[in-house]
Design an enzyme around this catalytic site. Structure first.
Site, short mmCIF file in Angstrom:
data_model
loop_
_atom_site.label_atom_id
_atom_site.label_comp_id
_atom_site.label_asym_id
_atom_site.label_seq_id
_atom_site.Cartn_x
_atom_site.Cartn_y
_atom_site.Cartn_z
N LEU A 103 0.84 -1.20 0.00
CA LEU A 103 0.00 0.00 0.00
C LEU A 103 0.87 1.25 0.00
O LEU A 103 0.35 2.35 -0.01
CB LEU A 103 -0.92 -0.01 1.22
CG LEU A 103 -1.73 -1.30 1.38
CD1 LEU A 103 -2.43 -1.31 2.74
CD2 LEU A 103 -2.73 -1.44 0.27
N LYS A 104 2.19 1.07 0.02
CA LYS A 104 3.13 2.20 0.12
C LYS A 104 2.64 3.20 1.17
O LYS A 104 2.44 4.38 0.90
CB LYS A 104 3.28 2.90 -1.24
CG LYS A 104 3.82 2.05 -2.36
CD LYS A 104 5.32 2.06 -2.47
CE LYS A 104 5.86 1.37 -3.72
NZ LYS A 104 5.18 0.18 -4.19
N ASP A 150 1.65 7.88 5.92
CA ASP A 150 0.70 8.73 6.64
C ASP A 150 1.15 8.85 8.09
O ASP A 150 2.20 8.33 8.45
CB ASP A 150 -0.71 8.10 6.53
CG ASP A 150 -1.81 9.15 6.47
OD1 ASP A 150 -1.75 10.11 7.26
OD2 ASP A 150 -2.72 9.01 5.64
N VAL A 202 12.24 -4.82 -12.13
CA VAL A 202 12.80 -5.85 -13.01
C VAL A 202 11.76 -6.23 -14.07
O VAL A 202 10.60 -6.45 -13.75
CB VAL A 202 13.22 -7.10 -12.19
CG1 VAL A 202 13.66 -8.22 -13.10
CG2 VAL A 202 14.33 -6.74 -11.20
#
Lengths: 237, 237
Positions: free
Chosen positions: B74-75, B78, B186
């Site tokens: 979810l990167k 926050d 990649v």
């Protein structure tokens, strides 16, 4: 022009209500929108809330109350392909805006997202710094770079923290009046209602001070009253 | 010790398959996991995919195939409260790890997330830089700060871009062998299989080169073969 600006100009309170905690049930969310939509300028739904209830459920509330403004606050921070896919997915349910991080940079990042937002007619807001202390260790070190990213991108608005009004002033001074500034951190995180607007923000984002209240109408009215009072007695930007 | 390290040591290929595009149907996703889980080390699901299909559907696949490793990508970027809520929500469906941005900093940010990951027994991976060009404008300017955040946090591993092997080398030199390095970029994004491992990564994250193939088994075997060949003929870290 952003629909959000229309809503502000129509006299809605300079508040966006933040909804993050899944403890706010869907029916509470619906009640919150129904009771406060004519008083505030819009609603910002966070990642935990959207994930927890799923897009179909969120859509049902948005569809019932179209005469306000909804921001999907996913704090997007990925390569262009992934942020664009995400935005297409969330905006299908009716969100009017999305938030992404300025530290992602333009090439292969925010530039691709901006194109998709323009295609979809969705507003884009860029985080320039954050409200917590950790943000001073990293984000603030490159804030001028982030602001130059914003200038290159030309989004609808930016996000700057109410907990650190000096950052709002810096952002406003750098960007001028071209962009809306939305400011989180008011209420539970410590900033006084009105203080971020006084420092140069257009709207304050308020979460728990409204969503944790037993009386949404009263709580949002109190925030708006406090804002006006603060602005009345202070020397503002 | 991370379950992911166990899987690598058990001889699985040093590949994590990235699934982002909702065009990969749920039944394709299920087929992909079923057919490649014994060859690769795990699967990384991106935000557009998770949002598009919803957590209940994702759970049904994870529950069917428990003998591999799943990362919710979810990167996260926050404040602590929001990242922690999100992690609690996604990890209920069986994810083994989450990814967050080092850019967020520790205090009021990643430190709170780490505590929740420890409570839940979930692995945390920290992005140190990204694979696209825009990352050089901002992220790379504070990479030493981000790496000091990693040292203060002690996560399971970090993310460093295959498209820029010099960044992987820098991360490995700075952090030593304490942390796993997972490397995206990649295949479709341009890096040759094996090149990131050669530069110091433990695992390469491969998306479209496998997920867009008509034959998942063949495509993943080809990536693994290419990795081995690259490592055989190169002078590596």
């Amino acid at each position: 022009m952003s629909r959000l600006l229309d809503l502000i100009r129509s006299g809605r309170g300079r508040v966006i209500v933040a909804i993050d905690d899944p403890l706010i049930t869907l029916s509470k969310f619906k009640e919150l929108v129904m009771k406060t939509k004519d008083a505030v300028s819009g609603f910002k739904l966070g990642l935990p809330y959207i994930l927890s209830y799923g897009l179909d459920n969120i859509k049902s509330v948005i569809t019932d109350f179209r005469d306000t403004y909804y921001i999907a606050d996913l704090k997007l921070a990925d390569i262009d392909v992934v942020m664009s896919l995400t935005t297409k997915v969330v905006c299908r349910v009716g969100f009017n805006g999305v938030i992404a991080h300025g530290f992602v940079g333009l090439k292969g990042g925010l530039d691709g997202l901006k194109s998709v937002c323009d295609e979809l007619g969705v507003d884009l807001y860029i985080v320039t710094s954050m409200s917590h202390l950790g943000s001073t260790e990293t984000y603030d070190l490159v804030i001028d770079k982030v602001l130059s990213v914003v200038e290159g991108l030309r989004p609808t608005g930016v996000i700057a923290p109410a907990t650190r009004p000096e950052v709002i002033r810096r952002v406003r001074n750098y960007l001028g009046r071209t962009y809306l500034i939305l400011s989180p951190g008011v209420g539970a995180q410590g900033a006084t209602p009105g203080s971020a607007i006084c420092a140069g923000a257009d709207l304050e984002i308020v979460g728990r001070a409204i969503t944790s209240s037993q009386d949404f109408v009263k709580a949002s009215e109190e925030v708006i009253k406090s804002q006006l009072k603060y602005l009345e007695v202070s020397r503002c930007y």
